[in-house]
Design a protein around this motif. Sequence first.
Motif: not given
Length: 138
Positions: A2-11, A85-94
């Motif tokens: 599973e992939i979860i979004k971390v909303t708190g305690s990212k550190k 997750f990002y349906p509005d993306f046109r570009t993803i940079l790295v």
Amino acid sequence: MEIIKVTGSKKEYIDLLLLADEQEDMVDKYLERGEMFVLNDNGVKAECVVTKESNGIYELKNIAVQPDCQRKGYGKALIKFLFSFYPDFRTILVGTGNSPVTLNFYKSCGFTESHRIRNFLLTIMTIQYIKMGNSLLT
């Protein structure tokens, strides 16, 4: 898995992020403004941080996979998840180093090389999709 979004305690997840970006002060610059995702498969196997740079443009600031879990598809699974997750993306940079292994990984995920920054050992990769109905074309 599973992939979860971390909303708190990212550190709490900083140790794995430091495998990909060794300077904690650099990670701190994007960690709070970015969205963090953790891939859990009987324990945390991979994680990433993504920032929104402008409308439809995102940057993958950090992606890291536990060393003993690399080359098992966890990194690709995380990137594939981001596309949905990002349906509005046109570009993803790295921005990444010039290691052939790393460059080949991103290319296998659909990224193409955009440009290199001289004397900085950094390659900018981009992925751009044209959305056609329910399909994505590179």
